[in-house]
Enzyme design. Structure first.
Site, PDB file in Angstrom:
ATOM      1  N   ASN A  35      28.918  15.618 -10.708  1.00 41.02           N
ATOM      2  CA  ASN A  35      29.171  15.573 -12.147  1.00 41.02           C
ATOM      3  C   ASN A  35      27.863  15.464 -12.912  1.00 41.02           C
ATOM      4  OD1 ASN A  35      28.880  12.902 -13.906  1.00 41.02           O
ATOM      5  ND2 ASN A  35      29.228  12.269 -11.779  1.00 41.02           N
ATOM      6  N   LEU A  38      26.915  11.174 -20.160  1.00 42.84           N
ATOM      7  CA  LEU A  38      27.253   9.938 -20.901  1.00 42.84           C
ATOM      8  C   LEU A  38      28.113  10.173 -22.146  1.00 42.84           C
ATOM      9  CD1 LEU A  38      23.798   8.116 -20.704  1.00 42.84           C
ATOM     10  CD2 LEU A  38      25.770   7.741 -19.225  1.00 42.84           C
ATOM     11  N   LYS A  69      23.062  -2.001 -12.158  1.00 44.94           N
ATOM     12  CA  LYS A  69      23.539  -0.910 -11.287  1.00 44.94           C
ATOM     13  C   LYS A  69      22.348  -0.075 -10.854  1.00 44.94           C
ATOM     14  CE  LYS A  69      27.111   2.612 -10.994  1.00 44.94           C
ATOM     15  NZ  LYS A  69      28.344   3.104 -11.624  1.00 44.94           N
ATOM     16  N   CYS A 117      19.430   6.603 -16.232  1.00 44.68           N
ATOM     17  CA  CYS A 117      19.324   7.441 -17.430  1.00 44.68           C
ATOM     18  C   CYS A 117      17.862   7.813 -17.617  1.00 44.68           C
ATOM     19  CB  CYS A 117      19.754   6.670 -18.672  1.00 44.68           C
ATOM     20  SG  CYS A 117      21.254   5.766 -18.465  1.00 44.68           S
ATOM     21  N   LYS A 148      33.499   2.945 -19.064  1.00 42.50           N
ATOM     22  CA  LYS A 148      32.560   4.071 -19.073  1.00 42.50           C
ATOM     23  C   LYS A 148      31.254   3.577 -19.704  1.00 42.50           C
ATOM     24  CE  LYS A 148      31.633   8.567 -19.953  1.00 42.50           C
ATOM     25  NZ  LYS A 148      30.983   8.548 -18.668  1.00 42.50           N
ATOM     26  N   GLY A 155      36.050   4.662  -7.569  1.00 44.32           N
ATOM     27  CA  GLY A 155      35.647   5.657  -8.552  1.00 44.32           C
ATOM     28  C   GLY A 155      36.306   7.008  -8.403  1.00 44.32           C
ATOM     29  N   THR A 156      35.611   7.937  -7.745  1.00 42.41           N
ATOM     30  CA  THR A 156      36.055   9.334  -7.659  1.00 42.41           C
ATOM     31  C   THR A 156      37.510   9.482  -7.226  1.00 42.41           C
ATOM     32  OG1 THR A 156      33.804  10.090  -7.274  1.00 42.41           O
ATOM     33  CG2 THR A 156      35.549  11.529  -6.467  1.00 42.41           C
ATOM     34  N   ASN A 215      24.705   3.938  -7.791  1.00 37.74           N
ATOM     35  CA  ASN A 215      25.183   5.055  -8.602  1.00 37.74           C
ATOM     36  C   ASN A 215      25.238   6.321  -7.720  1.00 37.74           C
ATOM     37  OD1 ASN A 215      25.799   6.696 -10.911  1.00 37.74           O
ATOM     38  ND2 ASN A 215      24.779   5.170 -12.177  1.00 37.74           N
TER      39      ASN A 215
HETATM   40  C1  LIG Z   1      32.814  11.850 -13.389  1.00 44.48           C
HETATM   41  C2  LIG Z   1      31.951  10.651 -13.166  1.00 44.48           C
HETATM   42  C3  LIG Z   1      31.396   9.979 -14.260  1.00 44.48           C
HETATM   43  C4  LIG Z   1      30.600   8.859 -14.073  1.00 44.48           C
HETATM   44  N1  LIG Z   1      30.084   8.226 -15.149  1.00 44.48           N
HETATM   45  C5  LIG Z   1      29.352   7.094 -14.989  1.00 44.48           C
HETATM   46  C6  LIG Z   1      28.906   6.373 -16.121  1.00 44.48           C
HETATM   47  O1  LIG Z   1      29.197   6.703 -17.266  1.00 44.48           O
HETATM   48  N2  LIG Z   1      28.145   5.255 -15.879  1.00 44.48           N
HETATM   49  C7  LIG Z   1      27.837   4.810 -14.612  1.00 44.48           C
HETATM   50  O2  LIG Z   1      27.162   3.788 -14.472  1.00 44.48           O
HETATM   51  N3  LIG Z   1      28.289   5.471 -13.522  1.00 44.48           N
HETATM   52  C8  LIG Z   1      29.026   6.601 -13.678  1.00 44.48           C
HETATM   53  N4  LIG Z   1      29.512   7.260 -12.581  1.00 44.48           N
HETATM   54  C9  LIG Z   1      29.214   6.739 -11.223  1.00 44.48           C
HETATM   55  C10 LIG Z   1      30.389   5.919 -10.686  1.00 44.48           C
HETATM   56  O3  LIG Z   1      30.611   4.779 -11.471  1.00 44.48           O
HETATM   57  C11 LIG Z   1      30.171   5.478  -9.220  1.00 44.48           C
HETATM   58  O4  LIG Z   1      29.102   4.552  -9.169  1.00 44.48           O
HETATM   59  C12 LIG Z   1      29.848   6.649  -8.294  1.00 44.48           C
HETATM   60  O5  LIG Z   1      30.673   7.751  -8.613  1.00 44.48           O
HETATM   61  C13 LIG Z   1      30.032   6.304  -6.803  1.00 44.48           C
HETATM   62  O6  LIG Z   1      31.328   5.865  -6.524  1.00 44.48           O
HETATM   63  P1  LIG Z   1      32.546   6.831  -6.039  1.00 44.48           P
HETATM   64  O7  LIG Z   1      32.040   7.645  -4.901  1.00 44.48           O
HETATM   65  O8  LIG Z   1      33.637   5.874  -5.684  1.00 44.48           O
HETATM   66  O9  LIG Z   1      32.892   7.671  -7.221  1.00 44.48           O
HETATM   67  C14 LIG Z   1      30.324   8.398 -12.748  1.00 44.48           C
HETATM   68  C15 LIG Z   1      30.888   9.054 -11.656  1.00 44.48           C
HETATM   69  C16 LIG Z   1      31.696  10.170 -11.844  1.00 44.48           C
HETATM   70  C17 LIG Z   1      32.306  10.844 -10.640  1.00 44.48           C
END
Ligand SMILES: Cc1cc2nc3c(=O)[nH]c(=O)nc-3n(C[C@H](O)[C@H](O)[C@H](O)COP(=O)(O)O)c2cc1C
Length: 319
Positions: A74, A78, A170, A135, A50, A270-271, A197
């Protein structure tokens, strides 16, 4: 019992050799240790934490997550335990589990990114650093760091000086031409870019006439974004030389192959982990079988091997 792969699934990101291209996406698996209760996370190529900040953060007010068609929005803000507690409490657990750990960091000020990188550089167990640049930059009126090429360039240059191991940037997809940002990261010495992201999204409760999450807009992720991110991976691959880590909407092993064909070297999951935490269980065996069917012995032969003529798509020509 998982049988050993017949094909070579290893990939390289900077100096880091990974046994396979699968990684957790930051923020979707805590610090890795909880996910390890569902399956052995050391089977993955790498675990990305995270986003960690200098001080602990409670994050945004709820509701901060909502399900939408083909994904979720979401606005966690952070929430995390802070870098010191991570190093004291989580890193030893990850060490016991084994596997490659990549720390993801976030900050509100350039100097905080550098401070985080310095702290992590002192821990050899942290094999890589992923910079979350989605951010708000307090000094520049709250716009995302990653949407300003000048600021992105400054952060990567300064962090590169203090972090000697694999550095991953990223990228946010919320820009007009992401390949320009990938090139800036490459020129400043990043070893790889993560594409991408979440996308800015919004959902409304029509009876309460209110947004479904407290911060009104949030980050859209899940299967719906896969074609969007796929196009960005393809474009960045045609514009840069450094490895790309794809992140967006992976739900199955075929999605991983698709991203690799488009130009990704590694792929984050991720999701999907929210509904199927052990989804990757069959990925390696299926990818292995696919490679054998395609008469290939190494996964890295597949990277960017899409059968296309870029001349057919003038709008996609490298800038
Ligand atoms: C609940 C949630 C929290 C996330 N928190 C972060 C984070 O703390 N830092 C970050 O770089 N990306 C964060 N992301 C982005 C994911 O790492 C990822 O890049 C993004 O969700 C796309 O991939 P996915 O469709 O497979 O989830 C978050 C995504 C979700 C759904």
């Amino acid at each position: 019992m998982i049988s050993p792969p017949r094909c070579d699934l290893r990939v390289r990101i900077g100096e880091l050799e990974l046994k396979n291209p699968l990684m957790t996406a930051s923020g979707t698996c805590g610090y890795g240790d909880e996910l390890n209760e569902y399956f052995d996370i050391s089977t993955l190529g790498a675990i990305i934490t995270k986003s960690l900040t200098l001080k602990p953060k409670v994050g945004n007010e709820p509701p901060r997550i909502t399900e939408v068609a083909s994904g979720m929005i979401n606005s966690i803000g952070l929430a995390n335990i802070g870098i010191e507690k991570f190093i004291q409490e989580k890193l030893p657990k990850l060490r016991d589990i084994g596997g490659v750990v990549i720390a993801n960091v976030a900050a509100k000020r350039l100097e905080d990114y550098v401070a985080l990188a310095e702290i992590l550089a002192a821990h050899a167990d942290i094999k890589g650093l992923e910079l979350n640049l989605s951010c708000p930059n307090v000094k520049e009126g709250g716009i995302e760091f990653g949407t300003d090429e000048r600021i992105l360039s400054r952060i990567v240059r300064k962090v590169r000086k203090v972090f000697p191991r694999t550095l991953i940037v990223k990228l946010t997809p919320n820009v007009t031409r992401m390949s320009d940002f990938a090139k800036v990261a490459e020129n400043e010495g990043a070893d790889a870019v993560t594409v991408a992201n979440t996308y800015v999204g919004m959902a409304i409760d029509i009876y309460r006439r209110k947004p479904k999450i407290h911060t009104i807009t949030g980050g859209y992720s899940g299967p719906a974004i896969k074609p969007l991110t796929m196009a960005k991976v393809f474009h960045v691959h045609n514009s840069t030389k450094i490895p790309i880590i794809a992140s967006g909407g992976v739900f199955d092993w075929q999605d991983v192959i698709e991203y690799i064909l488009a130009g990704a070297t590694a792929v984050e999951v991720g999701t999907v982990l929210f509904t199927k935490p052990n989804v990757t269980d069959n990925f390696l065996a299926e990818m292995d079988a696919y490679l054998s069917d395609m008469k290939l012995s190494r996964l890295d032969e597949l990277i960017g091997s899409l059968n296309v003529n870029i001349g057919d798509a003038p709008h996609l020509k490298p800038s």
